[in-house]
Motif scaffolding. Structure first.
Motif, PDB file in Angstrom:
ATOM      1  N   ILE A 269      73.545 -49.907-105.931  1.00 10.37           N
ATOM      2  CA  ILE A 269      73.521 -51.459-105.540  1.00 10.37           C
ATOM      3  C   ILE A 269      72.558 -52.045-106.006  1.00 10.37           C
ATOM      4  N   VAL A 395      77.383 -56.987-102.989  1.00 12.67           N
ATOM      5  CA  VAL A 395      77.866 -55.686-103.003  1.00 12.67           C
ATOM      6  C   VAL A 395      79.238 -55.391-102.615  1.00 12.67           C
ATOM      7  N   ASP A 399      79.999 -50.912 -99.308  1.00  9.77           N
ATOM      8  CA  ASP A 399      78.567 -50.877 -99.146  1.00  9.77           C
ATOM      9  C   ASP A 399      77.832 -51.745 -98.470  1.00  9.77           C
ATOM     10  N   ALA A 403      73.799 -52.018 -97.761  1.00  6.00           N
ATOM     11  CA  ALA A 403      73.086 -53.110 -98.330  1.00  6.00           C
ATOM     12  C   ALA A 403      72.342 -53.948 -96.996  1.00  6.00           C
TER      13      ALA A 403
END
Length: 534
Positions: A269, A395, A399, A403
Motif C-alpha cells: 500500500i 488502495v 485493503d 489503509a
C-alpha cells in the motif's frame, strides 16, 4: 448488465435513509472513542483522591493510549479478512466491557488494567468508523460525511472537559465511565439492525508474528515519547533501551511482512505515492493538533488568567474553525472531485497559525490568540479528513481496513511525538527562563511547568510575573518547533497527485463501471449500498 444497473438504482433509493441511520451510529461510536480521554482528564484529581496511587496517575492515560495505538492496525486487518461489521461490533462490546470494569475499579492497578481493555476496543472503534464509511460511500461523496466526523471530534474536544467536570461533581467519577454504556448500547443496536455488509471469510491466517512485532514497535515508540524527558532523561538507559527495542522490532516487522501470506500491514500500500504522502501529512497533523490542544489552554490559564473549569471552551476558536472548514472542504470535494489544493492550503495555514501562536507573549490579548487559533484550526480542517479520503482512494477495496488503520495510526503516533517533543522543549524553556530571572532556587517553583490560575495567585508578585514570562517563552519554543515541522507537511502536499476519486458522481453508476466491479470481484461502494438495502 441491466440487472446490475437495477440493483444499483434500488440501492440508491434506500441509500439516504439507511446511510443516515448508520452514520448516526458511527458518529456515536466516534464520540465514545474521542470523548473518553477528554472526560477522564477532569475526573483525574477526584479518582486519585479516592483510589490513591498518585505515582501511577499517568498510566491511566498511557495504558489507554498504548492499547488503542497497538490494536489499531490489527482491527483494520481483521475487518478486511473477516468482515467489517463483526469486527466493529466486537470492538464496541470490548470498549463497553472496559468502561463498565473501569467504573467498578477498586484501586489504581485495576483501573489501569481496565483502561487498557477500553483502549483495545477504542482502536477498533476509530478504524471501524472510517473503514465502514469507506465501504458505504464512494470517495467522491465521502468528503462531506468525513467532514461530519471532524465535527464530532471537535464536539468531543470542546464538550469533554465540561461534561467530565459536571459528571464528576454531581454523580461521582465512576459515571465518567458508566456514561459510555447507554451511548454504546444505542450504537450497538443501530449497527446490528441496519448495517448489512457482505460477509467475508479469508483463506489465510492472521499474521500473528507481524501483529506481535508491530505491537512491540508501537509500544516502545509511545513509551519513549511518553517517558522521555519526564519520567526518565532522554539519555537514560531506559529510554535508550526502548529506542533500541523500537528500531529492532520495526526492522523485524518490515522483514516479517514481506514473508507473511496475509500481512497485518501490507507494505504494497506504500507503493502508492499518495498513500505514503498522506501518512506523512497525517503524522504532522497529529503532531500539530495534539500539541496545540495541550499547550494552548495552559498558556491561556497561566498567562491570560483564564479559568481551568472552562478549559474546553478555550479551544473554541480553533475547533469551530476546524469543523467548519472541514465541512466546507468536504462539500467542495464532493461537488468538484478536486482535492489537491486542500492539503496545500491547509499546510500553509497550519504553518502560519503555528508561527503566529509562537509569537504570543504576556501582552497578547485573548482576541489575538483566538484569531491565531482560528487560523491553525482552518489549516487542520483542510487536512484532517482529506488525508483519510485520499489514503482510502489510493488502495483497493480489499485493503480499505488496513489503509484506514494505517492513516489513523500515523496520526496517533504524530500526536504522541508532538506532545512529547513540544512538551520537553516547553518544560526546559520554562525552567531555564525561571532560573535566568530569579536564580537557581526558582527551578523548583517551575515544578511541572503547569500551575493553574489559582496556584499562580498565591505566588509572590515577582515570582508570578517571572512564571508567566517563562510560560510565554516556553509556548514560543514549542509552537516554533510545530511551525518548523508543519513546513514539511506543506512541502509534501505539493507532491500529491490528483488521482480521480473513485465512484465520482453519476458516471460511477454507469453499467460499464458496474461490470468492471463485477469482473474484478470488487463490488466497492455500489455493492455495499446493495447490501445496505437488504
Amino acid at each position: 448488465m441491466g440487472d446490475v444497473t437495477n440493483k444499483a438504482e434500488t440501492s440508491e433509493e434506500v441509500k439516504p435513509r439507511s446511510v443516515r441511520v448508520v452514520l448516526m451510529a458511527l458518529m456515536i461510536a466516534m464520540l465514545l472513542a474521542m470523548l473518553d480521554n477528554m472526560i477522564i482528564g477532569t475526573a483525574m484529581p477526584t479518582i486519585v483522591g479516592e483510589l490513591g496511587g498518585l505515582e501511577h496517575l499517568s498510566w491511566v492515560v498511557t495504558a489507554y493510549t498504548l492499547a488503542t495505538a497497538a490494536s489499531t492496525p490489527i482491527w483494520g486487518k481483521i475487518g478486511d479478512m473477516y468482515g467489517r461489521k463483526g469486527a466493529f461490533l466486537t470492538s464496541i462490546v470490548i470498549f463497553l466491557i472496559g468502561s463498565a470494569l473501569s467504573g467498578m475499579a477498586q484501586d489504581m492497578g485495576q483501573l489501569i488494567g481496565f483502561r487498557a481493555v477500553q483502549g483495545l476496543g477504542a482502536g477498533g472503534l476509530m478504524v471501524g468508523v472510517m473503514a465502514i464509511i469507506g465501504d458505504l460511500i464512494p470517495p467522491r461523496e465521502r468528503g462531506k460525511y468525513q467532514g461530519m466526523m471532524a465535527g464530532v471530534m471537535a464536539l468531543a474536544m470542546i464538550g469533554g472537559p465540561l461534561v467530565g467536570g459536571t459528571i464528576t461533581d454531581h454523580m461521582g467519577w465512576r459515571w465518567s465511565f458508566y456514561v459510555n454504556l447507554p451511548l454504546g448500547a444505542v450504537a450497538l443496536a443501530m449497527v446490528t439492525a441496519v448495517l448489512h455488509l457482505p460477509k467475508k471469510r479469508a483463506q489465510g491466517k492472521i499474521d500473528y508474528l507481524g501483529a506481535a512485532l508491530l505491537t512491540l514497535a508501537i509500544t516502545s515508540t509511545v513509551l519513549v515519547t511518553t517517558w522521555g524527558g519526564t519520567e526518565y532523561a532522554w539519555s537514560s538507559a531506559e529510554i535508550l533501551g526502548l529506542i533500541a527495542v523500537g528500531v529492532l522490532s520495526t526492522a523485524a516487522f518490515l522483514y516479517a511482512e514481506t514473508k507473511a501470506a496475509e500481512p497485518v500491514m501490507p507494505l504494497h500500500i506504500f507503493r502508492s505515492r499518495n498513500f505514503t504522502l498522506m501518512s506523512v501529512i497525517g503524522f504532522l497533523v497529529g503532531f500539530a493538533m495534539f500539541g496545540g490542544v495541550l499547550y494552548l489552554p495552559l498558556f491561556q490559564q497561566s498567562v491570560q488568567g483564564a479559568s481551568a473549569t472552562n478549559s474546553g471552551l478555550l479551544l473554541l476558536p480553533m475547533l469551530l474553525s476546524m469543523m467548519l472548514v472541514s465541512l466546507i472542504a468536504g462539500r467542495i470535494t464532493t461537488s468538484s472531485g478536486k482535492y489537491k489544493m486542500f492539503p496545500i492550503i491547509g499546510g500553509a495555514l497550519m504553518v502560519v497559525g503555528l508561527f503566529l501562536l509562537s509569537q504570543m507573549d504576556t501582552g497578547t490579548s485573548r482576541l489575538a490568540s483566538g484569531v491565531y487559533m482560528a487560523i491553525l484550526g482552518a489549516g487542520l480542517g483542510f487536512l484532517m479528513q482529506i488525508t483519510m479520503l485520499v489514503a482510502q482512494n489510493s488502495v483497493d477495496m480489499k485493503d480499505m481496513g488496513v489503509a484506514s488503520s494505517s492513516a489513523t495510526l500515523f496520526r496517533t503516533l504524530g500526536g504522541s511525538f508532538g506532545v512529547a517533543l513540544m512538551g520537553s522543549l516547553f518544560t526546559t524553556q520554562v525552567t531555564n527562563t525561571m532560573v535566568d530571572r530569579l536564580g537557581p532556587e526558582a527551578a523548583g517553583a517551575a515544578g511541572s511547568a503547569q500551575l493553574d490560575a489559582a496556584s499562580l495567585a498565591k505566588l509572590p508578585e515577582a515570582m508570578r510575573e517571572a512564571y508567566q514570562y517563562a510560560v510565554a517563552a516556553g509556548t514560543h519554543s514549542a509552537f516554533l518547533l510545530g511551525a518548523g515541522v508543519a513546513v514539511l507537511g506543506f512541502l509534501a502536499a505539493w507532491f500529491v497527485k490528483e488521482v480521480p476519486l473513485k465512484g465520482a458522481g453519476p458516471a460511477a453508476k454507469a453499467p460499464a463501471d458496474a461490470d468492471a466491479d463485477a469482473a474484478t470481484g470488487d463490488g466497492g461502494p455500489a455493492r455495499a449500498h446493495e447490501a445496505l438495502a437488504h
